[in-house]
Design an enzyme around this catalytic site. Structure first.
Site, mmCIF file in Angstrom:
data_model
loop_
_atom_site.group_PDB
_atom_site.id
_atom_site.type_symbol
_atom_site.label_atom_id
_atom_site.label_comp_id
_atom_site.label_asym_id
_atom_site.label_seq_id
_atom_site.Cartn_x
_atom_site.Cartn_y
_atom_site.Cartn_z
ATOM 1 N N ASN A 9 17.977 35.422 26.328
ATOM 2 C CA ASN A 9 16.850 34.753 26.983
ATOM 3 C C ASN A 9 16.375 35.691 28.081
ATOM 4 O O ASN A 9 16.967 35.758 29.159
ATOM 5 C CB ASN A 9 17.288 33.403 27.549
ATOM 6 N N ARG A 93 15.050 33.544 22.585
ATOM 7 C CA ARG A 93 14.085 32.534 23.025
ATOM 8 C C ARG A 93 12.745 33.235 23.237
ATOM 9 O O ARG A 93 12.647 34.191 24.008
ATOM 10 C CB ARG A 93 14.551 31.902 24.334
ATOM 11 N N HIS A 181 9.082 24.043 26.585
ATOM 12 C CA HIS A 181 10.433 23.466 26.669
ATOM 13 C C HIS A 181 10.869 22.848 25.346
ATOM 14 O O HIS A 181 11.723 21.971 25.303
ATOM 15 C CB HIS A 181 10.535 22.412 27.791
ATOM 16 N N GLY A 212 11.203 24.636 36.266
ATOM 17 C CA GLY A 212 10.053 24.331 35.428
ATOM 18 C C GLY A 212 10.255 22.937 34.877
ATOM 19 O O GLY A 212 11.313 22.633 34.327
ATOM 20 N N ARG A 241 5.021 26.258 40.572
ATOM 21 C CA ARG A 241 3.800 26.097 39.780
ATOM 22 C C ARG A 241 3.106 24.790 40.144
ATOM 23 O O ARG A 241 3.750 23.783 40.414
ATOM 24 C CB ARG A 241 4.128 26.123 38.289
ATOM 25 N N ARG A 285 17.276 20.919 45.750
ATOM 26 C CA ARG A 285 18.488 20.688 46.548
ATOM 27 C C ARG A 285 18.228 20.934 48.032
ATOM 28 O O ARG A 285 18.669 20.151 48.884
ATOM 29 C CB ARG A 285 19.617 21.587 46.046
ATOM 30 N N GLY A 330 17.199 16.905 36.428
ATOM 31 C CA GLY A 330 17.430 15.667 35.687
ATOM 32 C C GLY A 330 18.899 15.325 35.529
ATOM 33 O O GLY A 330 19.294 14.157 35.579
ATOM 34 N N GLU A 331 19.741 16.344 35.356
ATOM 35 C CA GLU A 331 21.163 16.114 35.135
ATOM 36 C C GLU A 331 21.946 15.955 36.433
ATOM 37 O O GLU A 331 23.027 15.343 36.433
ATOM 38 C CB GLU A 331 21.764 17.271 34.330
ATOM 39 N N GLU A 381 19.804 24.743 25.243
ATOM 40 C CA GLU A 381 18.831 25.539 24.492
ATOM 41 C C GLU A 381 19.489 26.724 23.784
ATOM 42 O O GLU A 381 19.093 27.099 22.678
ATOM 43 C CB GLU A 381 17.741 26.034 25.441
#
Length: 406
Positions: A9, A93, A181, A212, A241, A285, A330-331, A381
């Site tokens: 990646n 990727r 994504h 992102g 962004r 964070r 999210g996690e 991914e």
């Protein structure tokens, strides 16, 4: 010898890598690491699956390693550390497949040339994604390579969802909503049947929240709408962004502020989003820990926009059965999930605050009676790319989930 797949990646300043091996019909992570600071102060680190460092090297501040030097060092490291592994393929990727490439594809010089023609659609990502492909073709021509595309998963979206209201000749030239994504969403869709059968068979919105960020509406695990569009700038505000932007702002900046294209590019990709609003950081964070009201405002805007997009995607689905949180924010960001779920109470989300603070192995964070279930599921991914690579090369059938995801 155990068959191994190398997954790369590549970005503008780093190359992340993972090595997966085939064992007992599944794929196991053997090694992972990265080379960062490619053009500043390059640093290489490789770790075992358990996180133990097995190799590390720095080149100093004055040395520009570049993508070529990084690939050379990685080749040398893999030769010296293969430990019974046989490299049977390399998976990459790639940000964009354009209007031709939706499925992963084996890459030769002709395919590479076609992917280079897509660079104008995604100039900040595609060149760096393709750099290692070109290098491997030159230095390791006998090793087959596969490109997996971040746009491909959204090809199932209805034509209307992919359209932008511009003259037809521009649409035919490739100006449309592609979405990104996709490898993350594809992985989540692949594990839903086992982890959350109701979500897999119903109407689900996946929130890929990281530096992102985007969201995707799944109907029976197929993408029908997503927040990102022509570029990775669209949709939610992100670390640096801007997210959704009235095109009139661009005209104003060009005409009144006399900004040129490169200045606009820097503003929209590098200086906006959470960093731009807070003036402090692009890292959620740090913003969560800050007492500065600007940090609070940036997070409030982020959560507000997530809520708006949640309603929009639910409308595109014609209902909602589940939401899934994934990726770094999210996690891991408990308070972000809590606020998103509280704001989504009108949709039928009833958060279990205790489960949200420390999700169990199932990942379910809503109460039993909640009409809309909410889950926290880790994305992968790299594993998705490894599975695609084996599948394209005819080495095995693509599995829904390997032992590593359990």
């Amino acid at each position: 010898m155990i068959d191994a797949i190398l997954v790369l990646n590549a970005g503008s300043s780093s190359i992340k890598f993972s090595v997966f091996v085939q064992r007992n019909g599944g794929l196991d992570l053997a090694l992972r690491g990265q080379v960062e600071g490619l053009f500043t102060s390059a640093h290489f680190v490789a770790k075992k699956a358990d996180g133990a460092i097995i190799s590390e090297k720095s080149w100093g501040d004055a040395f520009q390693l570049g993508h070529a030097g990084a690939i050379d060092h990685l080749r040398q490291f893999l030769r010296e550390s293969r430990g019974g592994m046989k490299l049977v393929g390399v998976g990459h990727r790639v940000a964009h497949g354009g209007m031709k490439y939706f499925e992963p594809v084996r890459v030769d010089k002709n395919v590479l040339t076609e992917l280079e023609h897509i660079i104008p659609l995604v100039p900040l990502h595609q060149p760096h994604n393709l750099a290692p492909i070109k290098l491997v073709l030159e230095k390791m021509p006998d090793v087959p390579q596969v490109a997996a595309f971040d746009t491909g998963f959204h090809h199932t979206s209805p034509e209307l969802a992919q359209m932008i209201a511009l003259p037809r000749e521009l649409t035919e030239a490739g100006v449309r909503r592609y979405g990104f994504h996709g490898l993350s969403y594809e992985y989540i869709a692949s594990v839903l049947p086992e982890r959350a059968p109701r979500a897999a068979g119903g109407k689900t919105i996946v929130l890929h929240l990281g530096n992102g960020s985007s969201m995707c509406a799944l109907d029976a695990c197929k993408s029908v709408a997503t927040t990102m569009g022509f570029s990775a700038l669209d949709g939610l505000p992100m670390g640096t962004r801007c997210g959704e932007l009235d095109p009139g702002v661009i005209l104003f900046l060009l005409d009144d502020k006399k900004m040129d294209v490169r200045a606009l590019e820097k503003l929209l990709y590098k200086e906006s989003g959470l960093l731009g609003v807070s003036g402090i950081s692009s890292d959620v964070r740090e913003l969560l820990q800050s007492e500065d009201p600007r940090a609070k405002l940036a997070l409030e805007l982020y959560i507000y926009r997530i809520g708006r997009e949640l309603g929009s995607l639910a409308a595109a689905l014609g209902g909602l059965d589940a939401i899934v949180f994934t990726a770094g924010i999210g996690e891991n960001a408990v308070s972000i999930r809590e606020r998103v779920c509280r704001d989504a109470a009108w949709l039928g989300v009833e958060l279990d605050a205790t489960a949200n603070k420390k999700p169990d192995k199932s990942g379910l964070i809503t109460r039993a009676q909640s009409r809309v279930a909410a889950w926290v599921l880790s994305t992968n991914e790299e594993l998705m790319i490894a599975q695609h690579t084996l599948h394209v090369l005819g080495l095995k059938h693509l599995k829904e989930e390997s032992r590593m995801a359990a």
